[in-house]
Enzyme design. Structure first.
Site, PDB file in Angstrom:
ATOM      1  N   SER A  20       0.874  -1.635  -0.094  1.00 62.18           N
ATOM      2  CA  SER A  20      -0.038  -0.029   0.030  1.00 62.18           C
ATOM      3  C   SER A  20       1.269   1.399   0.008  1.00 62.18           C
ATOM      4  O   SER A  20       0.098   2.936   0.057  1.00 62.18           O
ATOM      5  CB  SER A  20      -0.832   0.278   0.930  1.00 62.18           C
ATOM      6  OG  SER A  20      -1.487  -0.736   1.339  1.00 62.18           O
ATOM      7  N   HIS A  44       2.158  -4.283   9.554  1.00 60.06           N
ATOM      8  CA  HIS A  44       0.885  -4.538   9.143  1.00 60.06           C
ATOM      9  C   HIS A  44      -0.235  -5.134   9.734  1.00 60.06           C
ATOM     10  O   HIS A  44      -1.338  -5.459   8.939  1.00 60.06           O
ATOM     11  CB  HIS A  44       1.215  -5.845   7.855  1.00 60.06           C
ATOM     12  CG  HIS A  44       2.142  -5.067   6.717  1.00 60.06           C
ATOM     13  ND1 HIS A  44       2.068  -4.229   5.960  1.00 60.06           N
ATOM     14  CD2 HIS A  44       3.150  -6.076   5.953  1.00 60.06           C
ATOM     15  CE1 HIS A  44       3.263  -4.420   5.685  1.00 60.06           C
ATOM     16  NE2 HIS A  44       3.387  -5.243   4.975  1.00 60.06           N
ATOM     17  N   TRP A  65       7.739   3.790   1.170  1.00 63.20           N
ATOM     18  CA  TRP A  65       7.626   5.076   1.110  1.00 63.20           C
ATOM     19  C   TRP A  65       7.427   5.933   2.105  1.00 63.20           C
ATOM     20  O   TRP A  65       7.971   6.965   2.261  1.00 63.20           O
ATOM     21  CB  TRP A  65       6.377   5.355  -0.624  1.00 63.20           C
ATOM     22  CG  TRP A  65       5.941   6.772  -0.880  1.00 63.20           C
ATOM     23  CD1 TRP A  65       7.496   7.662  -0.603  1.00 63.20           C
ATOM     24  CD2 TRP A  65       5.448   7.412  -1.570  1.00 63.20           C
ATOM     25  NE1 TRP A  65       7.108   9.265  -1.504  1.00 63.20           N
ATOM     26  CE2 TRP A  65       5.659   8.538  -2.410  1.00 63.20           C
ATOM     27  CE3 TRP A  65       4.374   7.377  -2.190  1.00 63.20           C
ATOM     28  CZ2 TRP A  65       5.337   9.381  -2.265  1.00 63.20           C
ATOM     29  CZ3 TRP A  65       3.789   8.088  -2.745  1.00 63.20           C
ATOM     30  CH2 TRP A  65       3.747   8.921  -3.037  1.00 63.20           C
TER      31      TRP A  65
END
Ligand code: A3P
Length: 348
Positions: free
Chosen positions: A87, A152, A91
């Protein structure tokens, strides 16, 4: 289930189940029992995923999650970057690291992000921090503060101390179609050789069923979404597509949320732009560490950088799949105020 039951279980099962049983052999006895009691479905890069606390996990993740839940002590200054896989985790970890450490590493010439993959600098609770610590907390005393973690793990399964402390959570999600394609490509590249290639049809069916690692998609996203509405000072909810559209704006937003806003001087001297450039897809993909290094035993860093685009899914997903998955996601998110419609270029 007793150990006799367990040997009976392994003797009589298919090849897949034998593979999984050898995974289970590495786990503690009490966890074997737990895992064998859980509902299971076919996994992507493990033979099975198991329904644990309402979400689907590969067996080797469940034990670290339990240890994390029982032992992790959050500090008010901690920052947790939470996501479903594929997702924009890499980044957002890079951006968060660069934002909170901008005074420690003002020079972009020898910045840690040039030498280390973001997953090294911002470790996952369930894969790194507790990945090897089966029954206790590893020594975290060497970590610089603010400590940055990735995860996660769904919101409901986070350690209580994270929810109770003042530590901050930044969540990023991505439209389900790009998420699915990114997942599918990534897992086919990183799966053990002994596992067959996953077809798009298989990937799609499992995504729709919710049996992706840490899925279902809708429940994962909604858990953090609802908390971000209830406690906006606790959870910042971001979308990959919004960052792609105006990353400078979101870098400033993250800094404000974390209590370290950019000063006017910083903005005018280009600090925000420099962070954005340092963490850009183009820059990160070309770094030697991200071309040749690896995270853990199996995953080469290069696989975290594929295309980095919004809407690449149109090259893979046929209209029949669009219709089916759109309907599922719409039903999942109905009434929540959260939508990905803007990121579906095709009419739904
Ligand atoms: P694609 O597979 O669509 O290219 P994660 O980090 O959660 O594993 O997600 C990986 C996805 O984020 C991949 O998407 C990858 O290319 C993209 N990505 C990685 N680094 C990025 C960056 N710096 N900027 C934008 N996208 C990035």
């Amino acid at each position: 289930m007793t150990s006799t039951d367990l040997s009976h279980f392994t003797e009589n099962q298919s090849k897949d189940e034998k593979k999984e049983a050898s995974e289970e052999d590495k786990l503690g006895e009490e966890f074997k029992e737990l895992i064998l009691s859980l509902p299971k479905e076919k996994g992507w890069i493990t033979p099975y995923v198991y329904l644990f606390q309402g979400f689907w996990f590969p067996s080797h993740i469940i034990q670290p999650v339990i240890t994390f839940q029982n032992h992790f002590q959050a500090k008010d200054s901690d920052v947790v970057v939470a996501t479903l896989p594929k997702s924009g985790t890499t980044w957002l970890k890079a951006l968060t690291f660069a934002i909170v450490n901008r005074h420690n590493f003002p020079s972009l010439e020898n910045h840690p992000l040039l030498a280390y993959n973001p997953h090294h600098l911002v470790p996952f609770f369930e894969l790194s921090v507790y990945g090897e610590a089966y029954d206790k907390t590893p020594d975290l005393s060497n970590m610089n503060e603010p400590r940055l973690f990735g995860t996660h793990i769904p919101f409901t399964s986070l350690a209580k101390s994270i929810k109770d402390s003042k530590c901050k959570i930044i969540y990023i999600c991505r439209n389900p179609f790009d998420n699915l394609v990114s997942h599918w490509v990534f897992l086919n590249k990183t799966k053990p050789e002994s596992f067959p290639t996953i077809t798009l049809d298989e990937a799609f069916e499992r995504f729709c069923k919710g049996t992706i690692g840490f899925g279902p998609f809708g429940s994962h996203v909604l858990g953090y979404w609802k908390e971000s509405i209830a406690r906006p000072d606790k959870v910042l909810f971001l979308k990959y597509e919004d960052l792609k559209e105006d990353v400078n704006f979101h870098v400033k937003r993250v800094a404000e949320f974390l209590g370290c806003p950019f000063t006017q001087d910083e903005v005018s001297s280009g600090v925000v732009e420099n962070i954005v450039k340092l963490c850009s897809f183009e820059k990160m993909k070309e770094l030697e560490v991200n071309k040749s290094g690896a995270v853990g035993k199996n995953v080469e860093n290069k696989h975290f950088f594929r295309k980095g685009e919004v809407g690449d899914w149109v090259n893979y997903i046929p209209p029949s799949m669009v219709k089916k998955l759109s309907k599922i996601i719409e039903e999942n998110l109905s009434g929540s105020g959260l939508s990905f419609k803007d990121n579906f270029p095709m009419v739904i």
